[in-house]
Design a protein around this motif. Structure first.
Motif, PDB file in Angstrom:
ATOM      1  N   CYS A  77       0.870  -1.191   0.000  1.00 27.84           N
ATOM      2  CA  CYS A  77       0.000   0.000   0.000  1.00 27.84           C
ATOM      3  C   CYS A  77       0.906   1.239   0.000  1.00 27.84           C
ATOM      4  N   ILE A  78       0.559   2.172  -0.830  1.00 27.18           N
ATOM      5  CA  ILE A  78       1.497   3.227  -1.183  1.00 27.18           C
ATOM      6  C   ILE A  78       1.781   4.205  -0.042  1.00 27.18           C
ATOM      7  N   PHE A  79       0.816   4.309   0.906  1.00 27.61           N
ATOM      8  CA  PHE A  79       0.962   5.285   1.995  1.00 27.61           C
ATOM      9  C   PHE A  79       1.518   4.642   3.261  1.00 27.61           C
ATOM     10  N   CYS A  80       2.059   3.414   3.166  1.00 26.41           N
ATOM     11  CA  CYS A  80       2.402   2.664   4.380  1.00 26.41           C
ATOM     12  C   CYS A  80       3.888   2.328   4.424  1.00 26.41           C
ATOM     13  N   LEU A  81       4.541   2.670   5.531  1.00 29.52           N
ATOM     14  CA  LEU A  81       5.977   2.389   5.652  1.00 29.52           C
ATOM     15  C   LEU A  81       6.262   0.896   5.778  1.00 29.52           C
ATOM     16  N   THR A  82       5.353   0.155   6.439  1.00 23.37           N
ATOM     17  CA  THR A  82       5.559  -1.297   6.541  1.00 23.37           C
ATOM     18  C   THR A  82       5.585  -1.907   5.144  1.00 23.37           C
ATOM     19  N   GLY A  83       4.678  -1.424   4.289  1.00 20.87           N
ATOM     20  CA  GLY A  83       4.633  -1.924   2.916  1.00 20.87           C
ATOM     21  C   GLY A  83       5.936  -1.663   2.177  1.00 20.87           C
ATOM     22  N   LYS A  84       6.577  -0.548   2.500  1.00 19.26           N
ATOM     23  CA  LYS A  84       7.831  -0.214   1.805  1.00 19.26           C
ATOM     24  C   LYS A  84       8.956  -1.181   2.190  1.00 19.26           C
ATOM     25  N   MET A  85       8.831  -1.835   3.359  1.00 18.37           N
ATOM     26  CA  MET A  85       9.857  -2.815   3.777  1.00 18.37           C
ATOM     27  C   MET A  85       9.827  -4.080   2.927  1.00 18.37           C
ATOM     28  N   GLY A  86       8.658  -4.360   2.301  1.00 13.29           N
ATOM     29  CA  GLY A  86       8.475  -5.667   1.672  1.00 13.29           C
ATOM     30  C   GLY A  86       8.255  -6.705   2.757  1.00 13.29           C
ATOM     31  N   LEU A  87       7.969  -7.933   2.348  1.00 13.37           N
ATOM     32  CA  LEU A  87       7.722  -8.986   3.349  1.00 13.37           C
ATOM     33  C   LEU A  87       9.025  -9.677   3.708  1.00 13.37           C
ATOM     34  N   ARG A  88       9.375  -9.678   4.996  1.00 17.78           N
ATOM     35  CA  ARG A  88      10.533 -10.466   5.446  1.00 17.78           C
ATOM     36  C   ARG A  88      10.076 -11.888   5.770  1.00 17.78           C
ATOM     37  N   ARG A  89       9.074 -12.000   6.641  1.00 16.21           N
ATOM     38  CA  ARG A  89       8.508 -13.328   6.905  1.00 16.21           C
ATOM     39  C   ARG A  89       7.226 -13.203   7.728  1.00 16.21           C
ATOM     40  N   ASN A  90       6.470 -14.317   7.748  1.00 19.90           N
ATOM     41  CA  ASN A  90       5.293 -14.389   8.621  1.00 19.90           C
ATOM     42  C   ASN A  90       5.731 -14.546  10.063  1.00 19.90           C
ATOM     43  N   LEU A  91       4.944 -14.041  10.992  1.00 22.86           N
ATOM     44  CA  LEU A  91       5.204 -14.328  12.401  1.00 22.86           C
ATOM     45  C   LEU A  91       4.646 -15.693  12.751  1.00 22.86           C
ATOM     46  N   ARG A  92       5.357 -16.405  13.626  1.00 21.05           N
ATOM     47  CA  ARG A  92       4.820 -17.657  14.182  1.00 21.05           C
ATOM     48  C   ARG A  92       3.678 -17.303  15.136  1.00 21.05           C
ATOM     49  N   THR A  93       2.852 -18.295  15.416  1.00 21.77           N
ATOM     50  CA  THR A  93       1.751 -18.076  16.370  1.00 21.77           C
ATOM     51  C   THR A  93       2.293 -17.530  17.689  1.00 21.77           C
ATOM     52  N   ALA A  94       3.370 -18.151  18.185  1.00 15.84           N
ATOM     53  CA  ALA A  94       3.928 -17.723  19.480  1.00 15.84           C
ATOM     54  C   ALA A  94       4.380 -16.267  19.429  1.00 15.84           C
ATOM     55  N   GLU A  95       4.903 -15.849  18.281  1.00 12.69           N
ATOM     56  CA  GLU A  95       5.387 -14.468  18.182  1.00 12.69           C
ATOM     57  C   GLU A  95       4.227 -13.465  18.168  1.00 12.69           C
ATOM     58  N   ILE A  96       3.062 -13.925  17.742  1.00 10.46           N
ATOM     59  CA  ILE A  96       1.882 -13.046  17.816  1.00 10.46           C
ATOM     60  C   ILE A  96       1.395 -12.972  19.267  1.00 10.46           C
ATOM     61  N   VAL A  97       1.213 -14.130  19.909  1.00  6.20           N
ATOM     62  CA  VAL A  97       0.651 -14.077  21.278  1.00  6.20           C
ATOM     63  C   VAL A  97       1.656 -13.502  22.269  1.00  6.20           C
ATOM     64  N   ASN A  98       2.951 -13.664  22.009  1.00  6.97           N
ATOM     65  CA  ASN A  98       3.939 -13.113  22.947  1.00  6.97           C
ATOM     66  C   ASN A  98       3.929 -11.584  22.993  1.00  6.97           C
ATOM     67  N   GLN A  99       3.501 -10.935  21.911  1.00  7.12           N
ATOM     68  CA  GLN A  99       3.346  -9.467  21.969  1.00  7.12           C
ATOM     69  C   GLN A  99       2.316  -9.120  23.051  1.00  7.12           C
ATOM     70  N   VAL A 100       1.224  -9.878  23.051  1.00  6.23           N
ATOM     71  CA  VAL A 100       0.156  -9.612  24.022  1.00  6.23           C
ATOM     72  C   VAL A 100       0.643  -9.939  25.444  1.00  6.23           C
ATOM     73  N   CYS A 101       1.305 -11.089  25.581  1.00  5.74           N
ATOM     74  CA  CYS A 101       1.785 -11.493  26.922  1.00  5.74           C
ATOM     75  C   CYS A 101       2.751 -10.447  27.479  1.00  5.74           C
TER      76      CYS A 101
END
Ligand code: SF4
Length: 361
Positions: free
Chosen positions: A121-145
């Motif tokens: 998406c043209i207005f988004c800095l994350t988009g400018k990074m390109g995709l490095r990789r998907n997060l694992r499930t644990a890496e998603i829930v660990n943000q919350v923890c």
């Protein structure tokens, strides 16, 4: 649950059902899986030796085959408006960001689902990074923890709401996001209500249907334009799934009665902010049970886009309200620490940045 033989299983990658199957593979009854689940999401638990109601031999077997990951290594930055941005360093050295947004009646965490993003998406800095990789499930829930533990250690209120609006397109990492939602909403897991979780998408139409069928979470759709030409120029995904397909999928999104899809519409001066655009938006969303969030574009170093003046935004809102829509103007949060929408770009791992505070509590 695919693992190299020498690798230990991270139990935070597993939903309750997967955990049950895992303990059964170790010759244990199913209830041990549920018992372990209720241990691993208690604040401060990271060792099997702390699970005092499990037999010593079983704890030893677990320590041999499994691990419980945590995000201990992070930086945080505080915004003048109370927003707090966390930068977490992952095992492979990549960095993701999560944003805590405290408000009067809620404490929302904006969660990342990928390192970078392929959607461009043209207005988004994350988009400018390109995709490095998907997060694992644990890496998603660990943000919350991690943020939950930090909040409690600071005497703050616990988290009340989670939004998948951080780095990445959640529906492009659908399986891990679904597993994370299962853990986040499991009573023995993190016990969030589905009503308190929102997944945002730029418009992956087939995956929207699966999300609705398999979870009861809220859906937010980044719309940002009222015709295919402009939307495709802002969001390349529109070339794969047209506006018509997207609106139709939102109309039929499986959800409980009285729930409504949220459309996010970023106003860009001279691009999509005219009275005619507001009328066209109202036409498009007619008969779609929905709410609309109007946002101003946040600075991302791209000077092509400017936010319209306040009067223009209010006029846009009024046209939609007069047509019967529920329309909010969402205030941007955390702009001064690059934590607002479209500004996350995992450049937070620098001791030299403005006022980063190392916090290992
Ligand atoms: Fe990806 Fe969302 Fe940024 Fe689009 S707005 S590039 S989907 S992170």
């Amino acid at each position: 649950m695919q693992r190299n033989k020498s690798e230990k299983v991270d139990l935070k990658d597993l939903t309750q059902d997967q955990l049950v199957r895992f303990v059964e593979s170790l010759g244990q009854p199913a209830f041990r899986g549920r018992q372990i689940l209720s241990w691993i999401y208690r604040p401060g638990i990271s060792e099997f030796s702390q699970m005092t109601d499990l037999a010593k031999e079983f704890r030893a077997a677990l320590a041999h085959t499994a691990t419980i990951s945590r995000f201990d290594d992070y930086l945080l930055q505080r915004s003048m408006d109370g927003t707090v941005k966390f930068a977490f360093r992952l095992d492979d050295g990549l960095v993701i960001e999560s944003v805590l947004i405290p408000e009067e009646d809620r404490n929302t965490l904006c969660v990342s689902s990928q390192v970078g993003c392929a959607m461009g998406c043209i207005f988004c800095l994350t988009g400018k990074m390109g995709l490095r990789r998907n997060l694992r499930t644990a890496e998603i829930v660990n943000q919350v923890c991690a943020v939950q533990e930090w909040s409690l250690s600071q005497g703050r209120r616990p988290l009340t709401n989670l939004v998948f609006m951080g780095m990445g397109e959640p529906l492009a990492n659908l399986n891990n996001v679904l597993d994370a939602i299962s853990i986040l909403t499991e009573q023995r897991g993190l016990d969030f209500s589905n009503r308190r979780i929102t997944v945002s998408t730029c418009g992956l139409v087939p995956q929207m249907q699966i999300l609705g069928e398999q979870t009861g979470v809220n859906l937010a759709i980044s719309l940002h334009a009222v015709n295919d030409e402009i939307r495709s120029s802002l969001m390349p995904i529109n070339r794969r799934y047209s506006l018509r397909q997207l609106i139709e999928a939102s109309r039929t999104y499986p959800q409980k009665r009285r729930k409504r899809v949220m459309f996010e519409y970023t106003l860009l001066e001279g691009v999509n902010d005219s009275a005619g655009d507001a009328e066209k938006l109202a036409d498009l969303l007619q008969n779609v049970p929905c709410k609309i969030n109007l946002l101003s574009v946040n600075p991302t170093g791209d000077s092509r886009f400017r936010s319209p003046k306040d009067e223009q935004i209010l006029h846009f809102q009024k046209i939609l309200r007069d047509r019967g829509f529920t329309v909010f103007i969402r205030q941007s949060r955390g702009e001064d620490i690059a934590a607002a929408c479209g500004q996350l770009a995992s450049d937070g791992w620098s001791e030299n940045r403005h006022n980063p505070i190392k916090d290992q509590s």
